[in-house]
Structures are given as C-alpha cells and as structure tokens.
Write a protein that holds these residues in place. Structure first.
Motif, PDB file in Angstrom:
ATOM      1  N   ALA A 192       0.845  -1.196   0.000  1.00  0.00           N
ATOM      2  CA  ALA A 192       0.000   0.000   0.000  1.00  0.00           C
ATOM      3  C   ALA A 192       0.878   1.243   0.000  1.00  0.00           C
ATOM      4  CB  ALA A 192      -0.917   0.007   1.217  1.00  0.00           C
ATOM      5  N   VAL A 193       0.717   2.078  -1.025  1.00  0.00           N
ATOM      6  CA  VAL A 193       1.460   3.333  -1.081  1.00  0.00           C
ATOM      7  C   VAL A 193       0.826   4.317  -0.099  1.00  0.00           C
ATOM      8  CG1 VAL A 193       2.072   5.296  -2.523  1.00  0.00           C
ATOM      9  CG2 VAL A 193       2.177   2.982  -3.462  1.00  0.00           C
ATOM     10  N   ALA A 194       1.631   4.822   0.836  1.00  0.00           N
ATOM     11  CA  ALA A 194       1.089   5.651   1.914  1.00  0.00           C
ATOM     12  C   ALA A 194       1.580   7.094   1.876  1.00  0.00           C
ATOM     13  CB  ALA A 194       1.447   5.034   3.266  1.00  0.00           C
ATOM     14  N   SER A 195       2.776   7.324   1.361  1.00  0.00           N
ATOM     15  CA  SER A 195       3.327   8.678   1.374  1.00  0.00           C
ATOM     16  C   SER A 195       4.319   8.819   0.227  1.00  0.00           C
ATOM     17  CB  SER A 195       4.020   8.975   2.713  1.00  0.00           C
ATOM     18  OG  SER A 195       5.119   8.089   2.910  1.00  0.00           O
ATOM     19  N   GLY A 196       4.774  10.042   0.033  1.00  0.00           N
ATOM     20  CA  GLY A 196       5.736  10.251  -1.042  1.00  0.00           C
ATOM     21  C   GLY A 196       6.273  11.662  -1.040  1.00  0.00           C
ATOM     22  N   THR A 197       7.271  11.865  -1.882  1.00  0.00           N
ATOM     23  CA  THR A 197       7.865  13.174  -2.090  1.00  0.00           C
ATOM     24  C   THR A 197       7.777  13.482  -3.580  1.00  0.00           C
ATOM     25  OG1 THR A 197       9.413  12.823  -0.265  1.00  0.00           O
ATOM     26  CG2 THR A 197       9.934  14.583  -1.835  1.00  0.00           C
ATOM     27  N   GLN A 198       7.260  14.683  -3.912  1.00  0.00           N
ATOM     28  CA  GLN A 198       7.041  15.019  -5.314  1.00  0.00           C
ATOM     29  C   GLN A 198       7.611  16.385  -5.642  1.00  0.00           C
ATOM     30  OE1 GLN A 198       3.506  13.789  -7.863  1.00  0.00           O
ATOM     31  NE2 GLN A 198       2.844  15.793  -7.183  1.00  0.00           N
ATOM     32  N   ALA A 199       8.238  16.466  -6.807  1.00  0.00           N
ATOM     33  CA  ALA A 199       8.750  17.736  -7.318  1.00  0.00           C
ATOM     34  C   ALA A 199       8.127  17.986  -8.684  1.00  0.00           C
ATOM     35  CB  ALA A 199      10.272  17.696  -7.419  1.00  0.00           C
ATOM     36  N   ILE A 200       7.873  19.260  -8.991  1.00  0.00           N
ATOM     37  CA  ILE A 200       7.245  19.633 -10.257  1.00  0.00           C
ATOM     38  C   ILE A 200       8.048  20.775 -10.870  1.00  0.00           C
ATOM     39  CG2 ILE A 200       5.097  20.382 -11.388  1.00  0.00           C
ATOM     40  CD1 ILE A 200       3.667  19.590  -8.757  1.00  0.00           C
ATOM     41  N   GLU A 201       8.257  20.704 -12.171  1.00  0.00           N
ATOM     42  CA  GLU A 201       8.905  21.814 -12.854  1.00  0.00           C
ATOM     43  C   GLU A 201       8.376  21.915 -14.278  1.00  0.00           C
ATOM     44  OE1 GLU A 201      13.111  20.712 -14.483  1.00  0.00           O
ATOM     45  OE2 GLU A 201      12.944  19.831 -12.474  1.00  0.00           O
TER      46      GLU A 201
END
Length: 242
Positions: free
Chosen positions: A175-184
């Motif tokens: 189960a995917v519970a959290s994450g870190t995301q970057a956008i550009e």
C-alpha cells in the motif's frame, strides 16, 4: 476607485471577452472560432480589443491559437491537486474514464542514481515501465515507473491497464502511503510529442515522485510528463500558525 454601492465598470475588453465566452459555450471542443476580423465586425469593436480578449482566453485555457491555422475552442484544463492519489483515482474522481497503454517494459540494473533513489543496491534489478496515460480516451501524460523487480514478481505488460497503486495493493499487498514530489515546467521532446500527439516543444509539466509504503520503504520512483495544455496545478495554502 469605485464608489460604495456602484456597479463595477465594464470595459470593452471585458464585455468582448464575455461575448466570446458565450460563443465558445455554443461551439464544440476543437471547433474553429471566427477570425479576429470577423469577430470585430460581429461584435462592433476594434480588432485590438478582440485580440486582447482572445489573448486572455488563451492564457486561461479556453482557446488555443495555432499559427497559420486559427483559434480553436480548447478542452478545459484539468486542475491537478497536490495529493497522494494515483492518476486513475484522480480521473475517476473527476467523472472521467482513466486508461493506460504500455509503451515499453524492461528490466535493467539499478545503477548508482536509481539505487540511491530506491534505496537498493546498484546491482539490483529494476523494472522500468513506460505508460501512456489517458482520460476519456485522450492522451494526458507519459509516465515512467522504476521499481525493484523483486517487489512485483510475475508482473506482465497486460496487467498494467489500470491503476498501478491498486495492482500493488490487491496483488502484492503493498500500500502506497506517502511520497515526495517535485514539479517543474518543461517542453516535450520528439518521443513525448509523438506519443502525446502534441507539437514538438509543447509546454508540459515534469512530475518526479518517490513513493513509500506504510513501513516507510521506498516502493517506486516515477517521472511523468503531463501535457501543459490540459493541466494546471492547484494547491491549498494556509498561513503558518504563530
């Protein structure tokens, strides 16, 4: 300054913008709207006023200008909220039918960079999956997933038609519970342009996400290129508590 109780001043440009919006509402998506010259005659305003109104509507995503071709009614952009949801979950929440087409699927050694991102040995086998993501049959994004091959034994390309997060949960108990995301911001290259059906160097958003399970273990590293003409980024803001 507007006096209290008075009506806000309506400029020629704002009135023209509203008239063009009314016209757009009657036309179908992808339909060419009349030329600036014709709109100027029809609406009884100057071409400069028409052009300024169309520029505003183009910036807001209502129309798209195609050099040498004309101005066309644009499909409304999808507001992308910065939440921990899958593409499929997000599209279904908007009343759209999500889809996926697997472009490639291969196994390779992690190497130094992916090993660091996925917290695995550089010599560990990594599954690299490239998918074209669709909503109501229209191309939206190209998604490249990287994950440890040992995490998904027996996974095949035909298994990837729906939500990958649901597949991880239902088949593999992850189960995917959290994450870190970057956008550009970015522009599409030749391969991306061909797959998405957009002109070369079209505006796009590059999403990079590293996702973790309930135990904090890294599950995937994903790079996604979203069409800039179909997406806008939305987030809730609040002031920090003092």
């Amino acid at each position: 300054m507007t006096a209290a109780g008075s009506q806000p001043r309506v400029t020629k440009q704002s009135a023209t913008r509203q008239q063009v919006l009314d016209l757009i509402a009657r036309l179908g998506i992808g339909t060419a709207i009349p030329s600036e010259r014709q709109l100027s005659v029809d609406l009884g305003v100057s071409r400069l006023t028409v052009r300024a109104a169309l520029d505003d509507l183009a910036r807001e995503g209502y129309v798209v200008r195609r050099r040498g071709s004309g101005t066309y009614v644009q499909q409304p952009k999808i507001a992308q909220e910065l939440t921990m949801t899958s593409f499929s979950e997000d599209m279904r929440r908007r009343g759209m039918v999500p889809g996926s087409r697997t472009l490639s699927m291969a196994t390779e050694l992690a190497g130094a960079r992916l090993g660091r991102l996925l917290h695995v040995s550089p010599s560990e086998k990594i599954l690299v999956i490239k998918r074209l993501r669709l909503a109501d049959g229209e191309t939206m994004a190209i998604e490249t997933l990287h994950l440890p091959d040992a995490l998904v034994p027996g996974l095949e390309a035909q298994d990837l038609g729906g939500s990958f997060y649901e597949l991880l949960r239902d088949r593999y108990g992850v189960a995917v519970a959290s994450g870190t995301q970057a956008i550009e911001p970015t522009v599409t290259n030749e391969v991306e342009s061909a797959a998405l059906g957009v002109p070369l160097h079209s505006p796009a958003f590059l999403f990079e996400r590293t996702s973790r399970d309930d135990d904090g273990q890294t599950v995937e590293y994903v790079q996604s290129v979203y069409r800039g003409d179909r997406y806008r980024i939305v987030t809730e803001l609040s002031r920090p508590q003092s």
